[in-house]
Scaffold this motif. Sequence first.
Motif, PDB file in Angstrom:
ATOM      1  N   LEU A 140     120.934 -22.465  61.786  1.00  0.00           N
ATOM      2  CA  LEU A 140     121.370 -21.096  62.058  1.00  0.00           C
ATOM      3  C   LEU A 140     120.447 -20.407  63.064  1.00  0.00           C
ATOM      4  CD1 LEU A 140     122.334 -19.912  58.446  1.00  0.00           C
ATOM      5  CD2 LEU A 140     123.848 -20.684  60.283  1.00  0.00           C
ATOM      6  N   LEU A 141     119.164 -20.687  62.976  1.00  0.00           N
ATOM      7  CA  LEU A 141     118.229 -20.096  63.937  1.00  0.00           C
ATOM      8  C   LEU A 141     118.510 -20.595  65.346  1.00  0.00           C
ATOM      9  CD1 LEU A 141     115.797 -18.266  64.328  1.00  0.00           C
ATOM     10  CD2 LEU A 141     114.324 -20.234  63.927  1.00  0.00           C
ATOM     11  N   GLY A 142     118.807 -21.896  65.475  1.00  0.00           N
ATOM     12  CA  GLY A 142     119.165 -22.450  66.777  1.00  0.00           C
ATOM     13  C   GLY A 142     120.433 -21.816  67.322  1.00  0.00           C
ATOM     14  N   ILE A 143     121.384 -21.539  66.439  1.00  0.00           N
ATOM     15  CA  ILE A 143     122.630 -20.881  66.857  1.00  0.00           C
ATOM     16  C   ILE A 143     122.332 -19.479  67.376  1.00  0.00           C
ATOM     17  CG2 ILE A 143     124.783 -19.872  65.983  1.00  0.00           C
ATOM     18  CD1 ILE A 143     125.011 -22.279  64.112  1.00  0.00           C
ATOM     19  N   VAL A 198     121.026 -18.786  70.938  1.00  0.00           N
ATOM     20  CA  VAL A 198     122.029 -18.738  72.009  1.00  0.00           C
ATOM     21  C   VAL A 198     122.959 -17.538  71.857  1.00  0.00           C
ATOM     22  CG1 VAL A 198     123.941 -19.950  73.123  1.00  0.00           C
ATOM     23  CG2 VAL A 198     121.978 -21.235  72.267  1.00  0.00           C
ATOM     24  N   THR A 199     123.539 -17.391  70.684  1.00  0.00           N
ATOM     25  CA  THR A 199     124.581 -16.367  70.507  1.00  0.00           C
ATOM     26  C   THR A 199     124.040 -14.942  70.580  1.00  0.00           C
ATOM     27  OG1 THR A 199     124.352 -16.528  68.085  1.00  0.00           O
ATOM     28  CG2 THR A 199     126.033 -17.903  69.133  1.00  0.00           C
ATOM     29  N   ASN A 200     122.739 -14.751  70.314  1.00  0.00           N
ATOM     30  CA  ASN A 200     122.156 -13.412  70.456  1.00  0.00           C
ATOM     31  C   ASN A 200     122.303 -12.882  71.881  1.00  0.00           C
ATOM     32  OD1 ASN A 200     121.357 -12.696  67.899  1.00  0.00           O
ATOM     33  ND2 ASN A 200     119.301 -13.527  68.072  1.00  0.00           N
ATOM     34  N   GLU A 201     122.272 -13.805  72.846  1.00  0.00           N
ATOM     35  CA  GLU A 201     122.411 -13.401  74.253  1.00  0.00           C
ATOM     36  C   GLU A 201     123.770 -12.752  74.500  1.00  0.00           C
ATOM     37  OE1 GLU A 201     120.176 -13.490  76.524  1.00  0.00           O
ATOM     38  OE2 GLU A 201     118.759 -15.122  76.140  1.00  0.00           O
ATOM     39  N   PHE A 202     124.797 -13.286  73.870  1.00  0.00           N
ATOM     40  CA  PHE A 202     126.144 -12.746  74.063  1.00  0.00           C
ATOM     41  C   PHE A 202     126.397 -11.563  73.129  1.00  0.00           C
ATOM     42  CE2 PHE A 202     126.285 -17.291  75.151  1.00  0.00           C
ATOM     43  CZ  PHE A 202     126.695 -17.200  76.471  1.00  0.00           C
ATOM     44  N   TYR A 203     125.823 -11.621  71.936  1.00  0.00           N
ATOM     45  CA  TYR A 203     126.031 -10.537  70.979  1.00  0.00           C
ATOM     46  C   TYR A 203     125.400  -9.238  71.475  1.00  0.00           C
ATOM     47  CZ  TYR A 203     126.016  -8.008  66.539  1.00  0.00           C
ATOM     48  OH  TYR A 203     126.202  -7.071  65.550  1.00  0.00           O
ATOM     49  N   HIS A 204     124.196  -9.351  72.027  1.00  0.00           N
ATOM     50  CA  HIS A 204     123.494  -8.171  72.539  1.00  0.00           C
ATOM     51  C   HIS A 204     123.737  -7.949  74.036  1.00  0.00           C
ATOM     52  CE1 HIS A 204     121.369  -7.539  68.776  1.00  0.00           C
ATOM     53  NE2 HIS A 204     121.021  -8.815  68.758  1.00  0.00           N
ATOM     54  N   GLN A 205     124.605  -8.801  74.628  1.00  0.00           N
ATOM     55  CA  GLN A 205     124.999  -8.676  76.033  1.00  0.00           C
ATOM     56  C   GLN A 205     123.795  -8.741  76.990  1.00  0.00           C
ATOM     57  OE1 GLN A 205     127.360  -5.072  76.232  1.00  0.00           O
ATOM     58  NE2 GLN A 205     129.101  -6.023  75.215  1.00  0.00           N
ATOM     59  N   GLY A 263     123.131 -26.337  70.501  1.00  0.00           N
ATOM     60  CA  GLY A 263     124.386 -26.897  70.998  1.00  0.00           C
ATOM     61  C   GLY A 263     125.587 -26.277  70.328  1.00  0.00           C
ATOM     62  N   PHE A 264     125.477 -26.027  69.027  1.00  0.00           N
ATOM     63  CA  PHE A 264     126.577 -25.408  68.285  1.00  0.00           C
ATOM     64  C   PHE A 264     126.808 -23.986  68.780  1.00  0.00           C
ATOM     65  CE2 PHE A 264     129.098 -24.018  64.708  1.00  0.00           C
ATOM     66  CZ  PHE A 264     129.720 -25.172  64.264  1.00  0.00           C
ATOM     67  N   GLY A 265     125.723 -23.273  69.062  1.00  0.00           N
ATOM     68  CA  GLY A 265     125.850 -21.909  69.553  1.00  0.00           C
ATOM     69  C   GLY A 265     126.487 -21.835  70.924  1.00  0.00           C
ATOM     70  N   VAL A 266     126.280 -22.859  71.731  1.00  0.00           N
ATOM     71  CA  VAL A 266     126.914 -22.904  73.052  1.00  0.00           C
ATOM     72  C   VAL A 266     128.414 -23.151  72.909  1.00  0.00           C
ATOM     73  CG1 VAL A 266     127.055 -24.184  75.218  1.00  0.00           C
ATOM     74  CG2 VAL A 266     124.822 -23.649  74.249  1.00  0.00           C
ATOM     75  N   LEU A 267     128.781 -24.030  71.995  1.00  0.00           N
ATOM     76  CA  LEU A 267     130.196 -24.363  71.812  1.00  0.00           C
ATOM     77  C   LEU A 267     130.993 -23.168  71.282  1.00  0.00           C
ATOM     78  CD1 LEU A 267     129.889 -27.939  70.245  1.00  0.00           C
ATOM     79  CD2 LEU A 267     130.603 -27.360  72.555  1.00  0.00           C
TER      80      LEU A 267
END
Length: 277
Positions: free
Chosen positions: A87-90, A93-100, A180-184
């Motif tokens: 989850l931390l690895g996810i 990555v996803t924080n970049e999109f969540y926080h724009q 990798g999961f966060g990118v997908l």
Amino acid sequence: MNLVRSELLKIRTTATWWLFGIGALVTLALAFLVNAINANFSLSGAQDLEGVSPEQAEQIRAASSEVYQAANLFTSGQYFGLLFVLLLGILVVTNEFYHQTATTTFLTMPRRTVVVGAKLVTAALSGALLWLVTTVLTVPATLIFFSVKGWDAHFGSWDVTRAILLNLLAYVLWGILGVGFGVLIRSQIGATVTAVVLYLVGTTAANLVFFLLQQWLKQDWISKLAVIVPSTASQLMISGTELPGNPPQWVGAAVLIGYAAVTAAVGTAIMRRRDIA
């Protein structure tokens, strides 16, 4: 290196790290308690093998060795620990999109491969740190428990040391899998929920499928295919002794390395081509 420090700073300046840390410590304590109870039962010689098939009896006897139980205690908390690392690895990555902040990140460093590489290194280091914290706690606890019971923990023997080191490798690789999961799956909520469901429910379902196939086709080799499930491969890696009917520990490591390599390569390729606007 500056990018890695930046990624680590992003983790430290949010509530993520201590929330995951508390969760990992709580589940570690519960896992150690369960493993200690199992070790006490297995090493006390209280197993009743009457009516058990010869294959199962052989596995039970192998799992009743001091080395196997010691390795199991030294690596307590792996199951949920790996989930937190995933989850931390996810979130890396996803924080970049969540926080724009993705646009700003890639404008600052246009070489996306380097950015993804920094995130992979950050996730791997985070996994290694969590392994270190859990191991520092489980090693003395295991030594005390075995000493009180009058058993030999075989600390320093190659079988136990290998289990501890392969546990480190598992933590590192699961961090890479998380990136990798966060990118997908770019959505933070979607990626997190999907990962948790696949890890907790998917693992059980996959192992059940392999068991039913083995019972139906009466082919023992089918049950060994369960090692292709990442969480099962991780558990295989930390067994102090090779259980009869199970693949050796290096097979689990090879499977997990393969998943991590493919995930890192695919994730990097997708991030280089994806529109981040």
